[in-house]
Write a protein that holds these residues in place. Sequence first.
Motif, mmCIF file in Angstrom:
data_model
loop_
_atom_site.group_PDB
_atom_site.id
_atom_site.type_symbol
_atom_site.label_atom_id
_atom_site.label_comp_id
_atom_site.label_asym_id
_atom_site.label_seq_id
_atom_site.Cartn_x
_atom_site.Cartn_y
_atom_site.Cartn_z
ATOM 1 N N TRP A 16 32.614 40.948 45.066
ATOM 2 C CA TRP A 16 33.664 40.572 46.054
ATOM 3 C C TRP A 16 33.693 40.551 47.362
ATOM 4 C CZ3 TRP A 16 38.054 43.510 42.569
ATOM 5 C CH2 TRP A 16 38.088 43.094 41.246
ATOM 6 N N THR A 75 40.243 36.646 49.120
ATOM 7 C CA THR A 75 40.126 35.947 48.156
ATOM 8 C C THR A 75 39.087 34.694 48.597
ATOM 9 O OG1 THR A 75 42.245 34.484 48.980
ATOM 10 C CG2 THR A 75 42.626 36.410 47.381
ATOM 11 N N THR A 76 38.733 34.154 47.378
ATOM 12 C CA THR A 76 37.460 33.073 47.366
ATOM 13 C C THR A 76 37.936 32.012 46.188
ATOM 14 O OG1 THR A 76 36.154 33.991 45.815
ATOM 15 C CG2 THR A 76 36.019 34.688 48.151
ATOM 16 N N LEU A 79 37.671 34.178 43.337
ATOM 17 C CA LEU A 79 38.437 35.483 43.139
ATOM 18 C C LEU A 79 39.464 35.194 43.508
ATOM 19 C CD1 LEU A 79 38.681 38.579 43.003
ATOM 20 C CD2 LEU A 79 37.964 38.682 45.296
ATOM 21 N N VAL A 80 40.461 34.806 42.799
ATOM 22 C CA VAL A 80 41.732 34.293 43.226
ATOM 23 C C VAL A 80 42.977 35.467 43.059
ATOM 24 C CG1 VAL A 80 43.795 32.497 42.162
ATOM 25 C CG2 VAL A 80 41.101 32.065 42.129
ATOM 26 N N GLY A 81 43.955 35.170 43.989
ATOM 27 C CA GLY A 81 45.124 36.208 43.897
ATOM 28 C C GLY A 81 46.331 35.379 43.481
ATOM 29 N N LEU A 118 44.399 39.742 39.946
ATOM 30 C CA LEU A 118 42.957 39.291 40.712
ATOM 31 C C LEU A 118 42.405 38.635 39.482
ATOM 32 C CD1 LEU A 118 41.842 42.362 42.727
ATOM 33 C CD2 LEU A 118 42.978 40.003 43.440
ATOM 34 N N SER A 122 42.368 29.939 39.286
ATOM 35 C CA SER A 122 43.860 29.702 39.292
ATOM 36 C C SER A 122 44.116 28.480 38.165
ATOM 37 C CB SER A 122 44.399 29.353 40.585
ATOM 38 O OG SER A 122 44.041 28.082 41.121
ATOM 39 N N VAL A 133 42.800 30.571 49.525
ATOM 40 C CA VAL A 133 41.253 30.972 49.792
ATOM 41 C C VAL A 133 41.322 31.749 51.228
ATOM 42 C CG1 VAL A 133 39.001 30.572 50.074
ATOM 43 C CG2 VAL A 133 40.462 29.436 48.241
ATOM 44 N N SER A 135 42.647 34.787 51.726
ATOM 45 C CA SER A 135 43.633 35.646 52.029
ATOM 46 C C SER A 135 43.175 37.126 51.669
ATOM 47 C CB SER A 135 44.784 35.332 50.920
ATOM 48 O OG SER A 135 45.550 34.223 51.208
ATOM 49 N N THR A 136 43.894 38.212 52.502
ATOM 50 C CA THR A 136 43.403 39.442 52.087
ATOM 51 C C THR A 136 44.427 40.103 51.294
ATOM 52 O OG1 THR A 136 44.345 40.309 54.285
ATOM 53 C CG2 THR A 136 42.197 39.573 54.172
#
Length: 172
Positions: A16, A75-76, A79-81, A118, A122, A133, A135-136
């Motif tokens: 990550w 986020t990528t 690695l989605v939030g 996490l 999506s 994408v 975002s922190t």
Amino acid sequence: MTSGLECALACVDRGWPVIPGALWHRDNYMDPVFGREHESLDLCPADMAVSDEEWVRRWWPVLPSRLMRSTLVVTTANLVGVALELNRAQHIVEREAFQADPTPVVVVPAFEHPAVFLLSSSRGLSGEEVLPVGSTVPLPPAMIEGREVTWLSPMAECEALMAGEQLALLMM
């Protein structure tokens, strides 16, 4: 995990990307490395995120004061939030199907929808707040304006990320 360094190392161990975050100290954000106030939690832009242990050790030095930068995961596409209301998230996390195959869920009190799942994708989600994408997401032990960021489902207890379709089924 008790420090920003430990958290950042755990994140990069999973692949990550992370950036260093400021500390909440005496009603202000500050960068403990330089001892200066900072206007926000993010100490650098998300496009500077790293997933390399050597860089993490440079960006999260262990100071004599033991103060340490916090950790923000970026986020990528993989690695989605997904942010949900806390009550809804608690209901999902309590389900037997979630507990059998959990995904990390962080509670960020400053967010409108404070529970952030996490996920690896999506897909299958509609109407939920999928973070863009780049975002922190602050991770424990971070503080935001004096409020502690916590785990609802700790990263250390999750083997992998749940896919969006799995979360969508749990939300039904």
